[in-house]
Write a protein that holds these residues in place. Structure first.
Motif, PDB file in Angstrom:
ATOM      1  N   GLU A 305      39.220  48.973  43.057  1.00 16.04           N
ATOM      2  CA  GLU A 305      39.005  47.624  43.571  1.00 16.04           C
ATOM      3  C   GLU A 305      39.194  47.616  45.078  1.00 16.04           C
ATOM      4  OE1 GLU A 305      40.631  43.004  43.100  1.00 16.04           O
ATOM      5  OE2 GLU A 305      41.764  44.654  42.194  1.00 16.04           O
ATOM      6  N   THR A 306      38.316  46.867  45.729  1.00 13.47           N
ATOM      7  CA  THR A 306      38.489  46.553  47.133  1.00 13.47           C
ATOM      8  C   THR A 306      38.961  45.109  47.221  1.00 13.47           C
ATOM      9  OG1 THR A 306      36.776  48.098  47.864  1.00 13.47           O
ATOM     10  CG2 THR A 306      37.310  46.283  49.354  1.00 13.47           C
ATOM     11  N   GLY A 307      40.181  44.898  47.727  1.00 15.94           N
ATOM     12  CA  GLY A 307      40.693  43.545  47.856  1.00 15.94           C
ATOM     13  C   GLY A 307      39.865  42.735  48.824  1.00 15.94           C
ATOM     14  N   VAL A 308      39.833  41.415  48.628  1.00  9.62           N
ATOM     15  CA  VAL A 308      39.007  40.561  49.483  1.00  9.62           C
ATOM     16  C   VAL A 308      39.409  40.697  50.947  1.00  9.62           C
ATOM     17  CG1 VAL A 308      40.487  38.522  49.200  1.00  9.62           C
ATOM     18  CG2 VAL A 308      38.042  38.232  49.707  1.00  9.62           C
ATOM     19  N   GLU A 309      40.695  40.971  51.200  1.00  5.99           N
ATOM     20  CA  GLU A 309      41.156  41.118  52.575  1.00  5.99           C
ATOM     21  C   GLU A 309      40.674  42.434  53.198  1.00  5.99           C
ATOM     22  OE1 GLU A 309      44.126  42.983  49.846  1.00  5.99           O
ATOM     23  OE2 GLU A 309      43.108  41.021  49.921  1.00  5.99           O
ATOM     24  N   GLN A 310      40.219  43.378  52.358  1.00  5.48           N
ATOM     25  CA  GLN A 310      39.733  44.665  52.857  1.00  5.48           C
ATOM     26  C   GLN A 310      38.236  44.671  53.122  1.00  5.48           C
ATOM     27  OE1 GLN A 310      41.560  46.718  49.284  1.00  5.48           O
ATOM     28  NE2 GLN A 310      41.799  48.332  50.814  1.00  5.48           N
ATOM     29  N   ILE A 320      29.922  53.870  53.519  1.00  2.00           N
ATOM     30  CA  ILE A 320      30.455  53.236  52.319  1.00  2.00           C
ATOM     31  C   ILE A 320      29.611  52.026  51.943  1.00  2.00           C
ATOM     32  CG2 ILE A 320      32.487  52.177  51.255  1.00  2.00           C
ATOM     33  CD1 ILE A 320      32.881  55.101  51.978  1.00  2.00           C
ATOM     34  N   THR A 321      29.339  51.878  50.648  1.00  2.00           N
ATOM     35  CA  THR A 321      28.614  50.713  50.134  1.00  2.00           C
ATOM     36  C   THR A 321      29.593  49.812  49.387  1.00  2.00           C
ATOM     37  OG1 THR A 321      26.561  51.969  49.883  1.00  2.00           O
ATOM     38  CG2 THR A 321      26.746  49.922  48.633  1.00  2.00           C
ATOM     39  N   LEU A 322      29.512  48.510  49.635  1.00  4.92           N
ATOM     40  CA  LEU A 322      30.355  47.528  48.961  1.00  4.92           C
ATOM     41  C   LEU A 322      29.549  46.861  47.849  1.00  4.92           C
ATOM     42  CD1 LEU A 322      33.170  45.992  49.151  1.00  4.92           C
ATOM     43  CD2 LEU A 322      31.865  44.208  50.341  1.00  4.92           C
ATOM     44  N   TYR A 323      30.098  46.859  46.637  1.00  2.00           N
ATOM     45  CA  TYR A 323      29.469  46.216  45.491  1.00  2.00           C
ATOM     46  C   TYR A 323      30.292  44.994  45.092  1.00  2.00           C
ATOM     47  CZ  TYR A 323      27.167  50.778  45.119  1.00  2.00           C
ATOM     48  OH  TYR A 323      26.461  51.913  45.389  1.00  2.00           O
ATOM     49  N   GLU A 324      29.615  43.895  44.730  1.00  2.00           N
ATOM     50  CA  GLU A 324      30.303  42.656  44.376  1.00  2.00           C
ATOM     51  C   GLU A 324      29.831  42.149  43.023  1.00  2.00           C
ATOM     52  OE1 GLU A 324      30.734  37.972  45.907  1.00  2.00           O
ATOM     53  OE2 GLU A 324      29.567  39.421  47.072  1.00  2.00           O
ATOM     54  N   ALA A 325      30.741  41.547  42.265  1.00  2.00           N
ATOM     55  CA  ALA A 325      30.382  40.885  40.999  1.00  2.00           C
ATOM     56  C   ALA A 325      31.157  39.580  40.900  1.00  2.00           C
ATOM     57  CB  ALA A 325      30.704  41.781  39.807  1.00  2.00           C
ATOM     58  N   LEU A 326      30.457  38.472  40.608  1.00  2.00           N
ATOM     59  CA  LEU A 326      31.119  37.206  40.331  1.00  2.00           C
ATOM     60  C   LEU A 326      31.577  37.248  38.879  1.00  2.00           C
ATOM     61  CD1 LEU A 326      31.920  34.393  41.292  1.00  2.00           C
ATOM     62  CD2 LEU A 326      29.722  33.555  40.459  1.00  2.00           C
ATOM     63  N   THR A 327      32.844  36.919  38.652  1.00  2.00           N
ATOM     64  CA  THR A 327      33.435  37.193  37.347  1.00  2.00           C
ATOM     65  C   THR A 327      34.222  35.993  36.817  1.00  2.00           C
ATOM     66  OG1 THR A 327      35.631  37.941  38.061  1.00  2.00           O
ATOM     67  CG2 THR A 327      33.828  39.525  38.247  1.00  2.00           C
ATOM     68  N   ALA A 328      34.767  36.189  35.620  1.00  2.00           N
ATOM     69  CA  ALA A 328      35.725  35.246  35.051  1.00  2.00           C
ATOM     70  C   ALA A 328      37.144  35.781  35.209  1.00  2.00           C
ATOM     71  CB  ALA A 328      35.408  34.988  33.582  1.00  2.00           C
ATOM     72  N   GLN A 329      37.348  36.624  36.224  1.00  2.00           N
ATOM     73  CA  GLN A 329      38.704  37.067  36.557  1.00  2.00           C
ATOM     74  C   GLN A 329      39.424  35.926  37.263  1.00  2.00           C
ATOM     75  OE1 GLN A 329      39.956  40.772  37.524  1.00  2.00           O
ATOM     76  NE2 GLN A 329      38.148  41.899  36.906  1.00  2.00           N
ATOM     77  N   TRP A 533      38.407  31.337  40.526  1.00  2.00           N
ATOM     78  CA  TRP A 533      37.598  32.351  39.856  1.00  2.00           C
ATOM     79  C   TRP A 533      37.210  33.379  40.909  1.00  2.00           C
ATOM     80  CZ3 TRP A 533      38.178  32.281  34.953  1.00  2.00           C
ATOM     81  CH2 TRP A 533      38.358  31.078  34.284  1.00  2.00           C
ATOM     82  N   ARG A 534      37.478  34.637  40.619  1.00  2.00           N
ATOM     83  CA  ARG A 534      37.364  35.676  41.629  1.00  2.00           C
ATOM     84  C   ARG A 534      36.011  36.367  41.640  1.00  2.00           C
ATOM     85  NH1 ARG A 534      41.354  40.120  40.430  1.00  2.00           N
ATOM     86  NH2 ARG A 534      40.750  40.814  42.499  1.00  2.00           N
ATOM     87  N   SER A 535      35.524  36.654  42.842  1.00  2.00           N
ATOM     88  CA  SER A 535      34.548  37.721  43.002  1.00  2.00           C
ATOM     89  C   SER A 535      35.354  39.011  43.083  1.00  2.00           C
ATOM     90  CB  SER A 535      33.740  37.549  44.291  1.00  2.00           C
ATOM     91  OG  SER A 535      32.778  36.535  44.155  1.00  2.00           O
ATOM     92  N   VAL A 536      34.842  40.084  42.498  1.00  2.00           N
ATOM     93  CA  VAL A 536      35.523  41.373  42.606  1.00  2.00           C
ATOM     94  C   VAL A 536      34.633  42.347  43.363  1.00  2.00           C
ATOM     95  CG1 VAL A 536      36.851  40.997  40.502  1.00  2.00           C
ATOM     96  CG2 VAL A 536      34.684  42.229  40.368  1.00  2.00           C
ATOM     97  N   PHE A 537      35.270  43.277  44.047  1.00  2.00           N
ATOM     98  CA  PHE A 537      34.566  44.206  44.916  1.00  2.00           C
ATOM     99  C   PHE A 537      34.967  45.638  44.599  1.00  2.00           C
ATOM    100  CE2 PHE A 537      35.500  40.236  47.074  1.00  2.00           C
ATOM    101  CZ  PHE A 537      34.249  39.813  47.497  1.00  2.00           C
ATOM    102  N   VAL A 538      33.980  46.509  44.628  1.00  2.00           N
ATOM    103  CA  VAL A 538      34.182  47.945  44.442  1.00  2.00           C
ATOM    104  C   VAL A 538      33.439  48.650  45.576  1.00  2.00           C
ATOM    105  CG1 VAL A 538      33.639  49.928  42.979  1.00  2.00           C
ATOM    106  CG2 VAL A 538      34.461  47.804  41.945  1.00  2.00           C
ATOM    107  N   SER A 539      34.024  49.704  46.089  1.00  2.00           N
ATOM    108  CA  SER A 539      33.391  50.459  47.173  1.00  2.00           C
ATOM    109  C   SER A 539      33.131  51.894  46.737  1.00  2.00           C
ATOM    110  CB  SER A 539      34.294  50.458  48.415  1.00  2.00           C
ATOM    111  OG  SER A 539      34.591  49.138  48.820  1.00  2.00           O
ATOM    112  N   ALA A 540      32.063  52.459  47.258  1.00  2.00           N
ATOM    113  CA  ALA A 540      31.731  53.854  46.957  1.00  2.00           C
ATOM    114  C   ALA A 540      30.920  54.436  48.096  1.00  2.00           C
ATOM    115  CB  ALA A 540      30.952  53.960  45.649  1.00  2.00           C
TER     116      ALA A 540
END
Length: 563
Positions: A305-310, A320-329, A533-540
């Motif tokens: 996970e990439t925190g929103v502050e990151q 690096i590519t940032l991926y985002e998903a709108l979720t029910a987290q 409700w959070r968007s979540v981020f992953v980086s690769a």
């Protein structure tokens, strides 16, 4: 799909398809519901007159075999899959053992170790056809006996598995004749006799007490990974005896440090080509700076996970590519309704009345995410019902506090984890918002391990909840009476009955009126203050192909490759 698995199409599917063609149901909701009933994506699409989008062409790039994918993620104890309580645990093990059903990155149930299933008209009888030809890494054949042993163990209260909540329709709750310290009856929930029938070595029939449209999706949640039938007999410790059906084997493991998975070579994986030779999980702790440094120095290829502050810092890294998903987290500041002063609903309602949810979301996530509404059903859940907007009302809060005997003020404490940072920030924002009503909220920040040892018992705590595809799933897990993950100890027979009724409705539009009542009950009973409700981020790294941000942070690396 193999022709040997011939199944009937649930009669509701064609009716739902007609509603979709008339515009009464959204296409995505129809496809998701059809998948739950075991209808293939191609068949479901044809029923509503659309052709499946094949996705972007990948002919220009041929996947490459080999390589070690290095992933930054907390490495937690993985001894017993039945009691997993974090996605990180399952991400390691999911590549070794597997679920019957898998939720893809578009939030849809897909066959996995089960190749097909169908439900009776009343959704109380489900038949699952298991995949044939699957071998465990010890040479045994995978089959119905493995699944039966797992379900029996999950639904034994001695195991302590949260699956009792997921599969509540397969359980019976009885009075033990004993009483707790407050004189209330002690109840026990166990698997209903005859709930699971073995039809043959690769066919199972589930006989439910109540209709449950979410049964397949519950089989995809992270504590529902299927271990070998002799898991307990062989010691009950997955680290010491990691027998699996997956594409990888566990080679090395140490809590808090690393986990190494290597591609199996003993047999061809049933799921086709697997490109990576190795997956290495590296624990960088809870320090975001350490993870950023690892990316910048080329020590890792991806993260959990990439925190929103990151996000700004990650976007500044060129490779690096940032991926985002709108979720029910989400994260909930939930009250233990059996602990004073939260036994008084007026106290809970007063705290809730102090909250400006739009501002809370903005403070925590800026332009990302969405405001929450204190009922844990997300706008992205197909059955979500929109209620009148909540308003911050300090006069109401003060009046309620006075009625509850706290006219001169109230001092309370909330427990939360040190990281991720947004959870602490949520508690700080709530503390600021309740102060004008005369409420002093002390924030007790704990190490993660300490908090998670007491998350179900603390009188007031902030808990991060992961994504589930359906609203009814979340409510069954977290707010149904007497289930293991009901951290608030909320118990309302009317709520439970409505939740049972909601589970009988396949059409999201027909389910929505029940959800509106359920949402309103949770709001009125003030069980929680919900953050957002959070968007979540992953980086690769850009050289990593086939990776994505899954709404529940699941890792599916069988088709990931490094170019």
């Amino acid at each position: 799909m193999s022709l040997e698995y011939k199944t009937r199409t649930h009669p509701a599917v064609r009716e739902l398809a007609a509603k979709t063609r008339r515009g009464e149901i959204g296409r995505r909701d129809f496809l998701r519901t059809a998948a739950l009933l075991g209808v293939s994506a191609a068949t479901a699409s044809s029923l509503i007159g659309i052709t499946l989008d094949p996705g972007p062409a990948i002919a220009a790039e041929t996947p490459k075999f080999g390589g070690n994918l290095r992933v930054s993620m907390n490495v937690k104890d993985i001894s017993d899959p039945a009691i997993y309580d974090w996605s990180e645990k399952a991400n390691i093990v999911r590549h070794v053992i597997e679920p019957l059903v898998r939720i893809d990155h578009e939030n849809t149930a897909q066959p996995h170790l089960a190749v097909k299933w169908e439900a009776s008209d009343d959704l109380k009888t489900w038949t699952f056809h298991l995949r044939k030809g699957v071998k465990w890494s010890n040479g045994d054949d995978f089959g119905a006996d493995d699944v039966i042993v797992n379900f029996t163990r999950w639904l034994d209260p001695k195991t302590g598995s949260s699956n009792i909540g997921r599969f509540a329709s397969m359980t019976t709750t009885v009075d033990t004749g004993k009483k707790d310290k407050d004189g209330k009856p002690v109840k026990k929930t166990t698997m209903t006799k005859g709930a699971l029938e073995k039809v043959d070595d690769h066919t199972l029939r589930f006989h439910l007490n109540t209709a449950d449209l979410s049964l397949p999706e519950s089989m995809a949640d992270y504590p529902a990974l299927i271990t070998h039938r002799n898991f307990v007999k062989d010691g009950g410790n997955f680290i010491k005896n990691p027998i699996g059906t997956g594409a990888f084997a566990l080679k090395e493991f140490k809590v808090g440090e690393r986990a190494v998975l290597v591609k199996r070579k003993d047999a061809k994986y049933w799921g086709g080509d697997v490109y990576l030779d190795q997956i290495t999980y590296i624990d960088h702790g809870d320090d975001p700076a350490a993870q950023l440094a690892a990316f910048a120095s080329g020590q890792i290829d991806a993260n959990y996970e990439t925190g929103v502050e990151q996000v700004p810092a990650i976007k500044a890294l060129p490779d690096i590519t940032l991926y985002e998903a709108l979720t029910a987290q989400t994260g909930v500041a939930r009250f233990k309704v059996t602990e004073k002063p939260f036994t008084d609903k007026r106290v809970r309602q007063a705290i809730q009345a102090c909250i400006d949810h739009d501002r809370l979301k903005t403070l925590l996530y800026g332009n990302y995410g969405a405001p929450a509404e204190d009922h844990h059903v997300s706008p992205i859940h197909p059955e979500y019902a929109k209620l009148p907007k909540q308003k911050q009302d300090y006069d109401k809060a003060k009046k309620l506090l006075a009625e509850a005997g706290f006219a001169d003020g109230l001092e309370i404490r909330i427990d939360c984890v040190a990281n991720p940072t947004w959870e602490q920030n949520a508690c700080k924002a709530i503390a600021e918002m309740v102060r004008p009503a005369g409420i002093t909220l002390q924030i007790n920040v704990m190490p993660g391990g300490t908090y998670w040892d007491r998350w179900t018992t603390t009188p007031f705590g902030f808990t991060n909840w992961t994504h589930r595809p359906l609203g009814v799933q979340v409510l069954n897990l977290a707010y149904r009476s007497n289930v293991p993950w009901n951290e608030s100890s909320y118990s309302n027979p009317e709520f439970d009955k409505l939740l049972d009724e909601a589970g009988t409705k396949l059409d999201p539009n027909e389910r929505r009126p029940y959800m509106a009542k359920l949402e309103k009950i949770l709001q009125d009973d003030a069980v929680m203050v919900q953050s957002l409700w959070r968007s979540v981020f992953v980086s690769a790294g850009k050289k990593v192909h086939g990776i994505y941000a899954h709404p529940a942070f699941e890792h599916h690396y069988n088709k990931v490759w490094i170019g």
